[in-house]
Design a protein around this motif. Sequence first.
Motif, PDB file in Angstrom:
ATOM      1  N   LEU A   1      -4.004   5.649   0.672  1.00  0.00           N
ATOM      2  CA  LEU A   1      -4.676   4.659   1.517  1.00  0.00           C
ATOM      3  C   LEU A   1      -6.195   4.795   1.397  1.00  0.00           C
ATOM      4  O   LEU A   1      -6.913   3.789   1.303  1.00  0.00           O
TER       5      LEU A   1
ATOM      6  N   GLN B   1      -7.259   3.412  -1.960  1.00  0.00           N
ATOM      7  CA  GLN B   1      -7.155   1.950  -1.993  1.00  0.00           C
ATOM      8  C   GLN B   1      -8.253   1.300  -1.157  1.00  0.00           C
ATOM      9  O   GLN B   1      -8.795   0.252  -1.529  1.00  0.00           O
TER      10      GLN B   1
ATOM     11  N   LEU C   1       0.808  -1.221   0.000  1.00  0.00           N
ATOM     12  CA  LEU C   1       0.000   0.000   0.000  1.00  0.00           C
ATOM     13  C   LEU C   1       0.840   1.268   0.000  1.00  0.00           C
ATOM     14  O   LEU C   1       0.299   2.371   0.114  1.00  0.00           O
TER      15      LEU C   1
ATOM     16  N   GLN D   1       2.922  -4.563  -6.057  1.00  0.00           N
ATOM     17  CA  GLN D   1       1.530  -4.143  -5.933  1.00  0.00           C
ATOM     18  C   GLN D   1       0.664  -4.567  -7.117  1.00  0.00           C
ATOM     19  O   GLN D   1      -0.564  -4.428  -7.068  1.00  0.00           O
TER      20      GLN D   1
END
Length: 306
Positions: free
Chosen positions: A216, A219, A146, A179
């Motif tokens: 964040l 996501q 992340l 990722q």
Amino acid sequence: MAPMPGLAVIAEAGQTGGYSEEGRQMTSTAGPRRLQIAKGLAQLRLRSGLTLEEVAKRSGYGKTTVGRYEDWRSQTRPKARTVRLIAEAAGGTAAEIAALVRLAEDMPEGWWVGGAVPEWLHPLVMLEHEGDEEGAFAPSVVPGLLQTPAYGMAIHLAEQVRQPLDVVERLVAARIKRQDVLTRENPLHLWVVLDQAVLRREVGDRQVMAEQINHLIAQARKPNIDIQILPWKAGAHAAGLGHFVTIRSEDGLGSVYVEMLGGGLYMDTTEDVKRYTVALDYLRSQAVDTAASLKIMAAELKEYEK
């Protein structure tokens, strides 16, 4: 011969090339192949009541080689011929042997091998690459899956103080490459419990932190990513040992990674996986829900944007 419970290579699953025994598919198409091979070979040997020395003698390989093939954390890339001979020596059926060999033949070379990813991290990247679900507790920094490039750079510069800049840049690029598992066709489901202290710890500078928290929030709104914040008021919690990760596959195989200074500890016994899974469940219960977590992240973001 009746299949041994938990033997991955004889689990009922999808078509894997036609290897079957009385209509039973012999391997799962899901889950890390290296892990399936290692556990399959080990359980064939245990089912036959053989020692490593006995399998080594029957297969024509050394005890060390057989041990490496039973250890999924080994850097050794399994060779189909070696897998076949060890499985035969361990008493596997024709269908079990064929399934294990097929796994070895179909296993792609990971992009992380020979690249910027440290060798001790290869097993984790492999698990993420072929796993289905990952749970994580992050008490000090944002998990690698992340991180933004700027946040990752700040972390690596702090950890790799004696490394040249080009080496650090390759490490960051590899971390961002990891990722990809979150955006692939069948994305990894990531569920993170993030200590609120992570949002307060200023990594890089205020601009880096604002960008990271924005990331964040973005996501956390994706269907395959859940982020829960463990707030200050939660007090003492169920995982005082630090950052850890649990990874599971559709075939039921599970593993745990515990982050350590300059390396990591990998565990895959049923007892260890259950212990960390239960700890993560308790942490989720102590954390606020995902909606409230978004509000906490938004509030922390405002502090950095002032």
